[in-house]
Design a protein around this motif. Sequence first.
Motif, short mmCIF file in Angstrom:
data_model
loop_
_atom_site.label_atom_id
_atom_site.label_comp_id
_atom_site.label_asym_id
_atom_site.label_seq_id
_atom_site.Cartn_x
_atom_site.Cartn_y
_atom_site.Cartn_z
N GLY A 8 0.86 -1.22 -0.05
CA GLY A 8 -0.13 0.08 -0.19
C GLY A 8 0.80 1.32 0.07
N GLN A 9 2.35 0.99 0.24
CA GLN A 9 3.09 2.32 -0.29
C GLN A 9 4.04 1.81 -1.32
OE1 GLN A 9 4.08 5.31 1.57
NE2 GLN A 9 1.82 4.90 1.46
N LEU A 10 4.29 2.81 -2.01
CA LEU A 10 5.13 2.69 -3.23
C LEU A 10 6.61 2.53 -2.88
CD1 LEU A 10 4.18 2.54 -6.25
CD2 LEU A 10 4.46 4.75 -6.41
N LEU A 40 10.28 5.49 -6.75
CA LEU A 40 9.25 6.37 -7.09
C LEU A 40 8.69 6.73 -5.65
CD1 LEU A 40 7.64 4.93 -10.27
CD2 LEU A 40 8.50 7.08 -9.82
N PHE A 82 0.88 -1.16 -14.23
CA PHE A 82 0.59 0.00 -13.96
C PHE A 82 2.22 0.55 -13.92
CE2 PHE A 82 -3.60 -0.58 -12.28
CZ PHE A 82 -4.33 0.23 -13.34
N LEU A 83 3.10 -0.08 -13.34
CA LEU A 83 4.49 0.44 -13.17
C LEU A 83 5.51 -0.05 -14.53
CD1 LEU A 83 5.06 -0.18 -9.26
CD2 LEU A 83 5.07 2.01 -10.59
N GLY A 118 7.64 13.68 3.94
CA GLY A 118 6.18 13.77 3.35
C GLY A 118 6.05 14.62 1.92
N ILE A 127 7.09 15.07 -1.88
CA ILE A 127 7.68 14.32 -2.99
C ILE A 127 8.04 15.32 -4.23
CG2 ILE A 127 7.00 12.07 -2.24
CD1 ILE A 127 4.66 12.64 -4.36
N HIS A 128 7.60 16.61 -4.14
CA HIS A 128 7.86 17.46 -5.02
C HIS A 128 9.34 18.00 -5.23
CE1 HIS A 128 3.60 17.45 -4.17
NE2 HIS A 128 3.37 17.66 -5.56
N ILE A 130 11.37 19.11 -7.99
CA ILE A 130 11.83 19.76 -9.10
C ILE A 130 12.61 21.13 -8.88
CG2 ILE A 130 9.73 20.89 -9.83
CD1 ILE A 130 10.53 19.50 -12.86
N ILE A 140 2.28 6.27 -14.95
CA ILE A 140 3.74 6.22 -14.67
C ILE A 140 4.76 6.43 -15.78
CG2 ILE A 140 4.59 3.73 -15.24
CD1 ILE A 140 4.53 5.25 -11.69
N GLU A 179 5.27 10.32 -15.36
CA GLU A 179 5.99 10.40 -14.31
C GLU A 179 7.62 10.20 -14.70
OE1 GLU A 179 4.83 11.30 -11.31
OE2 GLU A 179 6.47 10.63 -9.65
N ILE A 205 9.30 12.63 -16.93
CA ILE A 205 9.76 13.84 -16.32
C ILE A 205 10.96 13.60 -15.27
CG2 ILE A 205 9.04 15.69 -14.55
CD1 ILE A 205 6.11 15.30 -15.58
N ASP A 223 7.21 18.98 -16.80
CA ASP A 223 6.53 19.03 -15.96
C ASP A 223 5.49 20.04 -15.76
OD1 ASP A 223 6.57 18.22 -12.85
OD2 ASP A 223 6.31 20.42 -12.67
N SER A 263 -0.90 5.84 -6.67
CA SER A 263 -0.49 5.57 -5.08
C SER A 263 -0.58 6.42 -4.26
CB SER A 263 0.79 4.67 -5.09
OG SER A 263 1.06 4.53 -3.75
N LEU A 264 -1.02 6.29 -3.07
CA LEU A 264 -1.20 7.51 -1.99
C LEU A 264 -0.09 7.29 -1.13
CD1 LEU A 264 -2.97 9.91 -1.69
CD2 LEU A 264 -4.51 8.32 -0.23
N LEU A 286 -0.11 12.41 -0.53
CA LEU A 286 0.16 12.87 -2.11
C LEU A 286 0.10 11.59 -2.86
CD1 LEU A 286 3.23 15.01 -1.08
CD2 LEU A 286 1.15 15.78 -1.37
N MET A 287 -0.11 12.11 -4.32
CA MET A 287 -0.36 10.88 -5.21
C MET A 287 0.94 10.84 -6.10
SD MET A 287 -4.09 11.45 -6.47
CE MET A 287 -4.17 13.51 -6.85
N ILE A 288 1.32 9.39 -6.30
CA ILE A 288 2.30 9.13 -7.32
C ILE A 288 1.45 8.20 -8.24
CG2 ILE A 288 4.35 8.22 -7.64
CD1 ILE A 288 5.06 8.45 -4.64
N GLN A 335 2.67 11.97 -9.66
CA GLN A 335 2.34 13.21 -9.44
C GLN A 335 1.32 13.77 -10.29
OE1 GLN A 335 5.53 15.84 -8.05
NE2 GLN A 335 6.79 14.12 -7.87
#
Lengths: 783, 222
Positions: free
Chosen positions: A103-105, A109, A175-176, A673, A675-676, A678, B91, B94, B97, B112, B171-172, B177-179, B181
């Motif tokens: 449930g966590q990536l 990523l 999906f990945l 917390g 993830i941005h 850039i 993905i 993602e 980028i 982006d 994924s959350l 936050l969503m990935i 993004q």
Amino acid sequence: MEYDRIVLLDGAMGTMLQAAGLPMGQVPELWNITQPETVSAIQRQYVEAGSRVLYTNTFGANRYKASGCGHSVAELVSAGVRCARAAGEGFEIKVALDIGPIGQLLEPLGALSFEEAYDIFREIVLAGAEAGADLIVIETMSDLYEMKAAVLAAKENCDLPVWTTMTFEKTGRSFLGVTVPAMALTLTGLGVDALGFNCSLGPKELLSLIRELREWTDLPLILKPNAGLPDPATGKYHITPEEFAFELKEAISLGVSVLGGCCGTTPDFIRALAEAVRGSSPAPRAPKVRCGVCSATAAAELGGVRVIGERINPTGKKRFQQALREGDIDYIVQRGVEQQDAGADILDVNVGLPGLDEPDMMRRTVKALQAAVDLPLQIDSSDPTAIEAGLRACCGKAIVNSVNGKREVLERILPLCKKYGAAVVGLCMDETGIPQSAEARVAIARRILEAALAHGIEKDDVYIDCLTLTVSAQQEQAAETLRALRTVKEEMGLHTVLGVSNISFGLPARETITRSFLTQALYAGLDLPIVNPNQSAMMDAVAAYRVLSGEDRGSEAYIRRFASAPAPDAAAHMPTGEMSIGEAIMRGLKQETAALTAAALKSMSELEVVDTLLIPALDRVGERYEREEIFLPQLINAANAACAGFELVKTSIAKRGEKNVSKGKIVLATVQGDIHDIGKNIVRVVLENYGYTVIDLGRDVPPATVVETAVRENVRLVGLSALMTTTVASMAETIAALHRSGHDCKIMVGGAVLTEDYAAQIGADYYAKDAKQSADIAKRVLG
Amino acid sequence: MEARLESIPHTEMLRYLSYHGSFLPEEIRADLERCEGLMLRTARPRLVWRMFALLPDSLLEGTDYHPGGEDIRAFLYDCDSVIVMAATLGIEAENLIRRTAGKNLADSVILDAAGSAAIEAVCDNFCEDLAAAFAPRFLTDRFSPGYGDMPLSDQRAIFSLLDVSRRIGVSLSESCLMIPQKSVTALIGVSDRPQPKRGRGCEACGNYENCCYRKEGKSCGI
């Protein structure tokens, strides 16, 4: 477990629980403890419908998803096993410990490390085995890395059979981005007992994936599809039990032996399926026809020429050695990206340097590389610990480079290849050295093959290297190598690998000899040349060979390669005229900046070039950016151009074996917390180009890591970024932690939600509104 | 209704790039064009949605979910149903980028921006399709967690209602936050009466807190 009969699994669990009154949002596994009879009653319906393997109600019973539910993972899991056992009473039922995604990536990523994921799965496996599960099924995965962590956790902590199913889209990828061949090669290699697909699509859509899968593996196949595709507005699935059963009958004709249902299926579906398959057995399967190695997203299938890029290797490369000593993984990754762009199919990874922790460097390099390139990896080391570290961290099926005919080497390395499902390179040499005759080399190849087979490694996965000797020293050996290669290929039927560059050592115009030898070796049956793909002559030879051998159908790749090629060497000698470094940087021209820097280095010291040319040029760009005469992409282009100049300065310093010029160290991090990153990345490029050494901790960085690094590296300036209002709190926490540590440093912060006032309020010393300002602040603090 | 993405408006890309109206050089214009093409070829938009009847107290029928905050209640005041949606560029976008960042940061920054504009375009297109499908009924604008006083933690409920991770591969993270993004979740109200366009103006904007134009006392012009 016997797979020559059809094995019937159960159907959906979650929707059945909801129908029985489980409130949305509650941890479904809790009912194993609070309402075991309801869970068992649902499973009992499946048993009565015909299921002979019951999945425990433990899909989400992991430390992360079940935290705060009031029960431990072990309690949820063992209660889950008990429920299934009770449901099967009176029938011959196998209980499968069900493991779903955390449930966590995972990295790269997400924030969860491979090692943490392993630990989470290990806890579930130990509890399930202890509670008496008959087998382990890992399902609904779309990340091959997470799947690998789970498989290793299962195989290293119990002796139960392991089944794996992944979730794919119609496109044939998860999906990945995981492909069917990558799943098949990796999981077959890891030694699972059966594999296939679940969830994602209906039976009809999954059949084409099954057709692809069986070409790549001989393992028993599993199919557990949804009841068709859901109606978007209502979420209801549309096909009937009879349609479902009818479509799955075709799966049996394709050799699938383990069948069940996923989302939207009910006991009626399993009953219809049981009736439809009564009396039939899975169709016999032809052996797999395809082989190769892979990353998570791309396979290098053997059968044609596959180029192994040799550039990730410190031997004879001062700049590379310096990068290794400084832990500059980005430099190494760039060598990988470069080779991928140049057409390599596989990357050799050698990061061994005396005095360095090779296993740790190997693990970090493998992880960083697979975040940046799609290519399969060849783990190149003589240290078994480093090999294992690389194999473990590798997401996909790797090659191990290498073993040879020495008994003790074979005994030490082959078990690792078997355990992690890697292919292995066998060098035709042994205790007595490199034999001079082709016959003697082939004899060693035979011994290596025998040993590999004895360790359970498939013949397909043994690649023989007949060894290239330097033609200027031992001229007759070139022909011997080719003769041995031909025999290994034709008589033994093995794949072959060969490093060709060595051939020309000590001769002028080396490229000419190397290319000719490469071409001859390809004709003798070389599958996997190890070359420098950045030398276009080598890749030209490979491209030509692929046309002549028929691999490049219709010469398409060849035509593409040469139709778009620039005139030879036009780029290398770009006229720079009267242009100054400043102009080149301002206009974002990399090659010109590099050429001008090289010229300047002839008459000036590295430091002079940096201080009087590169940095003032960057200053002028920054000023124009502030005046809004140029905007962000141009600023970055200019910084990238300057980077080309700095790279030459670094190479020039490395050549003399001296330490790098640095104006001081700066730690950068995107706070926990968030993830941005850039914005942080832009700041980093600009700071590096001003000559600062940036320790980039990445994103989602815990306060403790920032503090530890700042103290350990004695850093006097820390830069933090946060994009969200919600994560500014975590920025404040990081600042507080830095203050508490008593470490003497300044803190600058930046990010969209911040302002000058806000920055002061959370205790930062400086607010940087953009990358340019961060460089100004660095100058003030570090000089 | 499939996710649609045909083009990415350059004006939107420039807005995400904090373009302040200075002269736009030809090479940047070409960069925008090129990055738009790259993003269009790479992104694989996916979406999932479901409609729920709205019960008293803004409860979504068949769930125990009340959208959080006062603003969303006012927003849905006139509605009898709500469409919950999640969309992503996948993905693929993602990775494009992220990986470009290692090779060419300037391109990555433009990509982006292209991604941000693209996912908004996917949502706009979807809303257009919905409006056509629901006519003669009326739809509100989109309202997402993080707008107004709707907490980001509403993401968790939306993810569970739509099974977002399984259905479209988003994924959350623990901090919601969503990935990938470039993903959006939103609520859209359905009503028998025409709905005002509330999505215009700074207060209704998801970037309200982050907006570089607003910080300088300006507006992006929307």
